[in-house]
Design a protein around this motif. Structure first.
Motif, short mmCIF file in Angstrom:
data_model
loop_
_atom_site.label_atom_id
_atom_site.label_comp_id
_atom_site.label_asym_id
_atom_site.label_seq_id
_atom_site.Cartn_x
_atom_site.Cartn_y
_atom_site.Cartn_z
N CYS A 192 -4.82 -15.45 3.06
CA CYS A 192 -3.85 -14.50 3.61
C CYS A 192 -3.29 -13.64 2.48
CB CYS A 192 -2.70 -15.24 4.29
SG CYS A 192 -3.20 -16.19 5.75
N THR A 193 -2.71 -12.51 2.86
CA THR A 193 -2.05 -11.64 1.89
C THR A 193 -0.70 -11.21 2.46
OG1 THR A 193 -4.19 -10.78 1.12
CG2 THR A 193 -2.23 -9.55 0.52
N ILE A 194 0.35 -11.47 1.69
CA ILE A 194 1.69 -11.01 2.05
C ILE A 194 2.17 -10.11 0.92
CG2 ILE A 194 4.04 -11.68 2.66
CD1 ILE A 194 2.95 -14.35 3.59
N ASP A 195 2.33 -8.82 1.21
CA ASP A 195 2.66 -7.84 0.17
C ASP A 195 4.15 -7.84 -0.14
OD1 ASP A 195 0.02 -7.13 0.12
OD2 ASP A 195 0.27 -5.36 1.39
N ARG A 196 4.48 -7.58 -1.41
CA ARG A 196 5.88 -7.41 -1.79
C ARG A 196 6.41 -6.09 -1.26
NH1 ARG A 196 7.41 -8.53 -6.60
NH2 ARG A 196 5.63 -9.80 -7.17
N GLY A 197 7.73 -6.01 -1.10
CA GLY A 197 8.33 -4.80 -0.57
C GLY A 197 8.31 -3.65 -1.56
N PHE B 53 0.86 -1.18 0.00
CA PHE B 53 0.00 0.00 0.00
C PHE B 53 0.90 1.24 0.00
CE2 PHE B 53 -3.06 2.95 2.12
CZ PHE B 53 -4.08 2.83 1.20
N GLY B 54 1.27 1.69 -1.19
CA GLY B 54 2.18 2.82 -1.30
C GLY B 54 1.68 3.86 -2.29
N TRP C 219 -3.90 10.70 -5.15
CA TRP C 219 -2.90 9.72 -4.74
C TRP C 219 -2.19 9.17 -5.97
CZ3 TRP C 219 -1.86 9.69 0.22
CH2 TRP C 219 -2.87 10.03 1.14
N ILE C 220 -0.86 9.23 -5.95
CA ILE C 220 -0.03 8.74 -7.05
C ILE C 220 0.62 7.43 -6.62
CG2 ILE C 220 1.85 9.24 -8.63
CD1 ILE C 220 -0.64 11.11 -8.79
N LYS C 221 0.40 6.40 -7.38
CA LYS C 221 0.89 5.07 -7.02
C LYS C 221 2.42 5.02 -7.00
CE LYS C 221 0.69 0.16 -8.33
NZ LYS C 221 0.38 -0.30 -6.98
N ILE C 222 2.96 4.37 -5.96
CA ILE C 222 4.38 4.05 -5.89
C ILE C 222 4.53 2.58 -6.27
CG2 ILE C 222 6.39 3.84 -4.39
CD1 ILE C 222 5.08 6.00 -2.60
N GLU C 223 5.21 2.33 -7.36
CA GLU C 223 5.40 0.94 -7.78
C GLU C 223 6.22 0.18 -6.72
OE1 GLU C 223 4.02 -0.63 -10.11
OE2 GLU C 223 3.13 1.00 -11.27
N GLN C 224 5.78 -1.01 -6.44
CA GLN C 224 6.41 -1.84 -5.42
C GLN C 224 7.45 -2.74 -6.10
OE1 GLN C 224 5.02 -1.40 -1.86
NE2 GLN C 224 4.82 0.38 -3.19
#
Length: 346
Positions: free
Chosen positions: A219-224, A189-190, A198-203
């Protein structure tokens, strides 16, 4: 209760150890609780507090601690173990492994990119997708409708459940289990604010998961965002858990259902997080920290121990009165401080 073909009691001892008391050729067809077990089942007793349930059980065989062996031998065949619960865990794994069908290879309706690398004995179910450059270790099992995106790596013996998504370039170690509906490697969530938008920050990071990790359903595990989200070896996650981007979860930590960890928090090794607990972002929890259910962790915890923050349940009228009093605590504190200052002057 889970059945299957009949096995002899002696086979269990040969495979898992323990002291056998009773006929080695006793036939068994499944594991069961003390309350539901019948003559063809084996149950387990962890200690004296379950002795009454043991006496009422109809199980044909029991796993018991040494202190209950003499009494239990009067009613059933026994496997005596110093830790019956651990023995039951090992037995459940042994039993399920016997029931598991042999690997069926790649289903005709699966889609596997030509550049993907599949180890020996890999199974890919119907309508599953394996993307370009993905690597599936020997004995990995990909259930129907699962998605393994480009460049992802799945370790040997890992089982990916139905409808699971493993995001691009994410890595799972050996012997992991990921239950149905889980998403590993979704975007964190960036967003950056710009004039009310809101401007998306690519993960750009990944998710890296160690060996022997089990992740529950949905479950959800988000990438950094830049660095990776990391889940170390032996971690156990219940259903409906959210791990946000750049979180680091230490080895052999366990989290119960509906727990949530906000971004960039570091959780130590051998921690437990109770159901529906929440941990806000950018905190550090030391090793051997235990968070009670429904607790909200708002500061770092540097010392091992058990931490709880739950407003007690009450009937609604009383709860509203107590909540109203709680809101006045700051004013009361200031009044007490003023009285103390006045007393010092006098």
């Amino acid at each position: 209760m889970r059945g299957g073909s009949t096995v002899r009691l002696g086979e269990l001892v040969e495979a898992l150890g323990g002291e056998l008391i009773g006929p080695a050729d006793l036939p068994l067809q499944g594991l069961a609780s003390l309350a539901s077990a019948q003559i063809q089942h084996i149950g387990f007793v962890t200690g004296a507090r379950h002795a009454e349930a043991m006496r009422a059980s109809h199980a044909g065989a029991l796993i018991v601690p040494p202190e209950l062996a003499e009494e239990a031998a009067q009613q059933a065949a026994l496997i005596v173990s110093p830790n019956p619960y651990l023995y039951y865990a090992r037995l459940s794994q042994w039993w399920v492994a016997r029931l598991r069908a042999p690997a069926a290879g790649v289903h005709a309706q699966a889609v596997v990119h030509p550049s993907a690398v599949l180890g020996e004995g890999v199974e890919v179910g119907a309508l599953a997708f394996v993307g370009a450059g993905a690597v599936l270790g020997a004995g990995a099992r990909i259930a129907p409708h699962a998605v393994i995106e480009a460049g992802a790596r799945i370790g040997p013996g890992t089982h990916i459940g139905a409808h699971v998504v493993i995001g691009a370039d994410c890595e799972l170690g050996a012997r992991c289990i990921v239950h149905g509906g889980t998403v590993i490697g979704a975007d964190g969530f960036g967003f950056a604010p710009e004039q009310g938008r809101w401007i998306k920050i690519e993960q750009l990071g990944r998710v890296r998961i160690g060996d022997d990790v089990e992740i529950g359903a949905n479950c959800t595990i988000d990438r950094g965002a830049l660095d990776d989200t990391v889940v170390e070896e032996g971690v156990k996650l219940d259903n409906l858990i959210h791990i946000a981007h750049n979180v680091h979860v230490g080895a052999h930590t366990a989290m119960a259902g509906c727990a949530a960890v906000a971004g960039s928090t570091r959780i130590g090794r051998h921690c437990t997080i109770g159901g529906d607990a929440k941990i806000v972002g950018h905190l550090t929890l030391a090793d051997h920290v235990h968070i009670s259910a429904c607790t909200v962790v708002t500061r770092s915890i540097q010392k091992p121990g058990t931490y709880t923050g739950i407003f007690p349940m009450d009937d609604n009228a009383s709860w509203e009165k107590n909540a109203a009093s709680l809101r006045q605590l700051y004013k009361l504190r200031e009044r007490v401080r003023a009285l103390e200052q006045q007393q010092k002057k006098n």
